[in-house]
Design an enzyme around this catalytic site. Sequence first.
Site, PDB file in Angstrom:
ATOM      1  N   GLN A   1      -6.783  95.482 -92.941  1.00  0.00           N
ATOM      2  CA  GLN A   1      -8.122  95.588 -93.521  1.00  0.00           C
ATOM      3  C   GLN A   1      -8.456  94.298 -94.255  1.00  0.00           C
ATOM      4  O   GLN A   1      -7.718  93.862 -95.143  1.00  0.00           O
ATOM      5  CB  GLN A   1      -8.225  96.758 -94.490  1.00  0.00           C
ATOM      6  CG  GLN A   1      -9.679  96.921 -94.938  1.00  0.00           C
ATOM      7  CD  GLN A   1      -9.858  97.964 -96.006  1.00  0.00           C
ATOM      8  OE1 GLN A   1      -9.282  97.846 -97.077  1.00  0.00           O
ATOM      9  NE2 GLN A   1     -10.654  98.974 -95.716  1.00  0.00           N
TER      10      GLN A   1
ATOM     11  N   CYS B   1     -15.160  99.102-100.964  1.00  0.00           N
ATOM     12  CA  CYS B   1     -14.490  98.958-102.260  1.00  0.00           C
ATOM     13  C   CYS B   1     -15.503  98.594-103.351  1.00  0.00           C
ATOM     14  O   CYS B   1     -16.231  97.611-103.220  1.00  0.00           O
ATOM     15  CB  CYS B   1     -13.401  97.882-102.175  1.00  0.00           C
ATOM     16  SG  CYS B   1     -12.570  97.659-103.765  1.00  0.00           S
TER      17      CYS B   1
END
Length: 293
Positions: free
Chosen positions: A28, A58
């Site tokens: 990621q 995030c």
Amino acid sequence: MIVAAAVVHGDAVRFLRHSSAESPLALQLGGSDPRLLAAAARAGADAGFDEINLNVGCPSSRVRAGAFGACLMAQPELVAECVAAMKSVVNRPVTVKTRIGIDHRDSYEQLAKLVRLSAAAGAEVFAIHARKAWLSGLNPRQNRQLPPLNYETIYRLKRDFADLTIIINGGISDLGVAARHLEFVDGVMLGRAAYHDSALLADVDTALFDAHGKRAHRPHALRRYLAYADEQLAQGTPIGHLCKPLIGLYKGIPGAKSWRRALNEISRSGATHAGALRHAAESIEDRLMAVAA
Ligand SMILES: Cc1cc2nc3c(=O)[nH]c(=O)nc-3n(C[C@H](O)[C@H](O)[C@H](O)COP(=O)(O)O)c2cc1C
């Protein structure tokens, strides 16, 4: 998540190091510069990762300061550019992990636009945390707990984008619940449950894929993990990192408390070999066998 700039300008070998035991494995990336993301994706593919994922979920203030993560939800065109740049240099799936919205930008249409543009740029798989994120006012932990879960939005996305692979995430800690989600979407992603109750994963094949005779029993899984720990310790991974995923392994079972205590002590010891870990594993298994007898 690894920041693309760190892979490109930093110690890529260290950041991309992984064991063949972890396969299949996704890398990621965090970033918003298509060229940097493409270079990092290529490095990840060369290092053997099976999938390259872009973090669009995030909410941490550090990540926001870097102008990536969840705040990219406000720039669907840029996300699509990033996906296209990564896709053009790797021959494996480029996927997106996102949320259902951020701040007041949380309509279904805005989420659908992000998915539509990213899919047109080459992403076929979307893992979606069924909560919006508040970019100011809540910390990442609160952003995993406070915004309400809205699974219906993700079901709707699957109905509208039937050709895409849609994976639901957020608040799922039970395989029965996972099975019910699978009636509406293609996959379920477990976050904290995989950590807090890792033995749950042993039942996934039999419970969800109807596989027979494949159940990974705890002692067997632990033996394999210890072999992995030996390999990782030899490469300098701190023992505390290796203990963390084991903490929930005996959740709800007699002896779980002393197991957690032993792991905490081993983590603090800074040991460079897995001897104490092996000993703790043998102790708890002996104890369980004695209880069963
Ligand atoms: C300690 C911790 C670290 C996380 N790190 C990442 C990360 O690097 N990238 C990411 O996309 N999500 C990350 N997440 C979020 C999870 O992937 C997941 O979306 C979130 O925990 C909600 O799922 P859950 O309710 O099943 O835990 C992290 C979560 C936790 C608790």
